[in-house]
Structures are given as C-alpha cells and as structure tokens.
Design an enzyme around this catalytic site. Structure first.
Site, PDB file in Angstrom:
ATOM      1  N   ASP A  53       0.818  -1.211   0.000  1.00  0.00           N
ATOM      2  CA  ASP A  53       0.000   0.000   0.000  1.00  0.00           C
ATOM      3  C   ASP A  53       0.851   1.260   0.000  1.00  0.00           C
ATOM      4  O   ASP A  53       2.042   1.230   0.286  1.00  0.00           O
ATOM      5  CB  ASP A  53      -0.869   0.027   1.261  1.00  0.00           C
ATOM      6  CG  ASP A  53      -2.050  -0.914   1.136  1.00  0.00           C
ATOM      7  OD1 ASP A  53      -2.389  -1.287  -0.001  1.00  0.00           O
ATOM      8  OD2 ASP A  53      -2.615  -1.279   2.192  1.00  0.00           O
ATOM      9  N   TYR A 111       7.115  -9.590   7.127  1.00  0.00           N
ATOM     10  CA  TYR A 111       6.988  -8.140   7.262  1.00  0.00           C
ATOM     11  C   TYR A 111       7.596  -7.705   8.589  1.00  0.00           C
ATOM     12  O   TYR A 111       7.614  -8.469   9.554  1.00  0.00           O
ATOM     13  CB  TYR A 111       5.509  -7.726   7.266  1.00  0.00           C
ATOM     14  CG  TYR A 111       4.845  -7.706   5.919  1.00  0.00           C
ATOM     15  CD1 TYR A 111       4.816  -6.553   5.153  1.00  0.00           C
ATOM     16  CD2 TYR A 111       4.209  -8.834   5.414  1.00  0.00           C
ATOM     17  CE1 TYR A 111       4.184  -6.516   3.918  1.00  0.00           C
ATOM     18  CE2 TYR A 111       3.571  -8.815   4.179  1.00  0.00           C
ATOM     19  CZ  TYR A 111       3.564  -7.654   3.435  1.00  0.00           C
ATOM     20  OH  TYR A 111       2.949  -7.610   2.216  1.00  0.00           O
TER      21      TYR A 111
END
Lengths: 245, 245
Positions: A53, A111
């Site tokens: 994003d 992540y």
C-alpha cells in the site's frame, strides 16, 4: 528469452503504492519505465510477489520479468539501478527457470513493523516508524501474539473492501522485540490478506496499551468480523522484509 | 517580555539551509512564520547559534527570541510544535536571562557525520548518511585526527567564499567510531568556519582510502590554504548535534 527474478528495496514515502495506477507515481510504473528504456522503447511487464500500500516500504520485495536482451546475469542489477530513481534499488537480479512466478510460487512472506517507543518523536525516522509515545506492555503483546500464530480464518484482520473469498492463512511467526528505542513486530506467514499486518499491529497495540487483554484477541480471531479488531495501524512503520520461494 | 531559549531538531532534506532567503523554504523562515502566527501577526525574529547549510540536519540547534506572550514555560514547545511542519521539532523551550545570546554565548559545538560504510547503499538512510562503498582504514583516520585536534589557524579547512578574518579555532575532540554498518565522525570545538566540518570529513576520507598518510594532514593544517585540503564532503551525512553554553 530469459526470465529474471529481482529483489528490490524501495522507500514507499513518495509512491502511491506498488501497483500501476493512471497518472500516479507507483513502484511498478517506475520499474517498468526503466525496463522500457533498457529495451529501446519496448514495454516490459513485471509481476511482483504482491502489492504494497501507499506509504509501505520494502526491503525484499520480489518481481520477475522476461527479456530478450543479452545482458550477463551479474550486470542486470547495475543496469537497472542506473535507470531507476533514488528511492528504488535492485538488490539482486538472478536468472531463473521459466516456470518461476514471483506471485504464485511464494512460500513465505515476512513483514517488519517498526514502532518508535519513547515519549519524544524522532523526525529523522518519521517516514519509517510509527511513534507510540505511551509505554507498551510487551509481555501482554507477546501473550496476545500466541493467539494469532497458526492457521486461521483471518476475516477479522482483513480490510472490508477485498474480493478474496478464502480468508484462511497461516501465520508462522509473530515476534515483538524491543531494539534500542524501538519495538519491532516481525510477522511471517504463508501469505497476507489486504491490510492484515496493519490490522494485527493495531490490535496488538491496543493490547500493549491495556485496552483489552491478550485473551480477548482469541475472541477477535474467532469472531471472523473486521469490526471486532482494532484500527488499522499507519503504513509508515511497515516494511515488506523478505519473500521466500 | 520574556526571553526563550529553544533546542530544535530539523531534517535538512527539504530546506534551502537554515538562514532566511527570499522565496526559499528555510528553517528560520518556518520557525519565524510559526512565531508570527502565535503572536497574532506580529513578526518575531529569532537568533540561532549559527547557520547550517542546505541538506545539513540538526538534532540540537539552539535559538532564542523574546516575547510578550504569557505562556507557561512548559507549554511553549507544544504551542510551537503545533504550528510547525513535520520536519522541525522543538525539543525544549526554557526561559533564560535577558543577557543570553544563542550565538555569542556558545562555548562548544558538536557535529556528527554519519558514513554508511558497506558495499550496498541503503535508500532508507540516503538523506542522513553519506555512502562510502569502499573499505576505510579507521586507524589511519584516527591517527590523522590527532593533527586536527587543538588550536590552529584552520584556513585550509574553510570554504573560500567567507568574510571571516580570524580563522583560529579550537577543536576539542575528533573521534572516528564504527557503529554497526556506519562509521560516525564526532567533532566538537569552540566554533567552526564555513564548511569546516565537511572539509575535515573529506580530508579524513582521503586518508581512510589511502590517498595520503595521516602525517600529510599535519602539512595540510600548516599550509593554511584551502587548496591543500580535500574536497568538501556532501551535506547529507552531517548533523549539528549539540550546542553548549
């Protein structure tokens, strides 16, 4: 024709996310523009392990493409980096078997989310961390993490606007680790739903601030309802760290 | 009227340096604009410990100003920060004696220069470090530093376009320290000439790369000629760390 697998780092600050969008500066369009230049004006499409994003960073995003250029394997990264802007850097380029696919062959994604956990903000890290001025109870966050690790229907941790039907994923590892004045959330899994890491982070933050107990996180998982989980944490602290095939 | 001393951090990346310049975004003009708002449109002039160049950062720059507003001492920083952009942060504001002057009363200034000393660049630190891909001989740099510490005429380490006449300054400390994948140059002195820290850094880098010996740095100091020293190192790695009164 050769197929190339590239490992790329990017600073998400000045991009409208990874994926191509008309009239917007995105990571994919910058990389494809560099490849087009290298291929004398012929368009080259890339396929990545997945999107990130707006505002999210990558240290180890992976993409592939095919090319008819005869460039020695070890020169590809340098050739591309010379055409890419300062906020994208190809860390590695290697030739792979034609069957390789950067998205379909993913086995594990990791992540990292950087929390700046001290009262004073730090403007030098404002794009790369999320500032949490109040103290966090790391032990409680770690206890809550145990209810997220494993194979679950992660509907509670998926943004509402998604077309994905099967929301079952496996989280292999979820560590919350203090490091100097930061707290790093490290999460690895088979794959992640839309905004899943940021919703998990937001939920762990609420546990760390004492808004609810670790056990309540088990109830959030069981609810399979986005409204049961906490707010989505901001994108700035998040980095796609590593993709394994 | 009260006099306030402020300690301010700023990210120099998107400023044309510290000092006011017509039509340019500078640190001083942003702070003065915030103060003007706080003072209902009345202009307020600030005086800092000194300028910093375009691209140079500050963690502990100091400035003063006088005000007729009745704001409790502990609320000043918050009031100013609410009006300042994201890349300037007032770390502390304290009331001081009317005789205090941020520039004339400086006793000691400390700068830090961050070198990213590894083959691979790091785009997340591209604005805050200077990347040196080749190995540096830290021992040689430390040996050279000994010829810079002390009271000298630093003409060799001062940019040509300066109006300062007396170029004698005292360097109290000059340390070169490895820290993870960086090497930090820490320099403290009574005061610094225009671009002095960056010219010293450029010279130490040449020693570290083996272009000349530590002893040659003694000759550069003795020459009192800017042409004898090395190139000015880039501004990005440099931070004004602390000002002591």
């Amino acid at each position: 024709m050769v197929k190339l697998k590239c490992t790329v780092a990017y600073d998400g600050t000045h991009f409208f996310g990874y994926q191509v969008q008309p009239e917007k500066r995105t990571v994919q369009s910058e990389i494809e523009a560099a490849l087009k230049k290298l291929h004398k004006g012929c368009p080259v499409r890339i396929a990545a392990s997945g999107r990130t994003d707006r505002g999210v960073h990558a240290y180890g995003q992976v993409f592939h493409f095919t090319s008819d250029l005869r460039i020695p394997e070890e020169n590809w990264a340098k050739a591309l980096n010379s055409l890419l802007p300062q906020d994208i850097f190809i860390r590695q380029a290697e030739q792979v078997d034609n069957a390789f696919h950067a998205r379909y062959d993913v086995r594990r994604k990791e992540y990292r989310y950087r929390l700046l956990t001290r009262p004073e903000p730090d403007l030098f890290r404002r794009f790369y961390t999320t500032h949490i001025p109040q103290p966090l109870d790391i032990g409680q966050m770690q206890a809550a993490a145990r209810f997220i690790v494993g194979t679950h229907d992660f509907s509670s941790f998926c943004a509402a606007n998604t077309s994905v039907i099967d929301k079952t994923r496996t989280v292999y590892e979820l560590a919350i680790e203090p490091f100097a004045d930061e707290t790093i959330i490290r999460i690895a899994g088979s794959g992640f739903l839309y905004q899943m890491v940021r919703i998990i982070t937001g939920t762990l933050l609420d546990v760390g601030m004492g808004k609810f107990t670790p056990l309540h996180v088990a109830e959030i998982v069981a609810a399979k309802d986005r409204n049961s989980a906490s707010k989505t944490a901001p994108p700035t602290g998040l980095t796609l760290w590593k993709v394994t095939y």
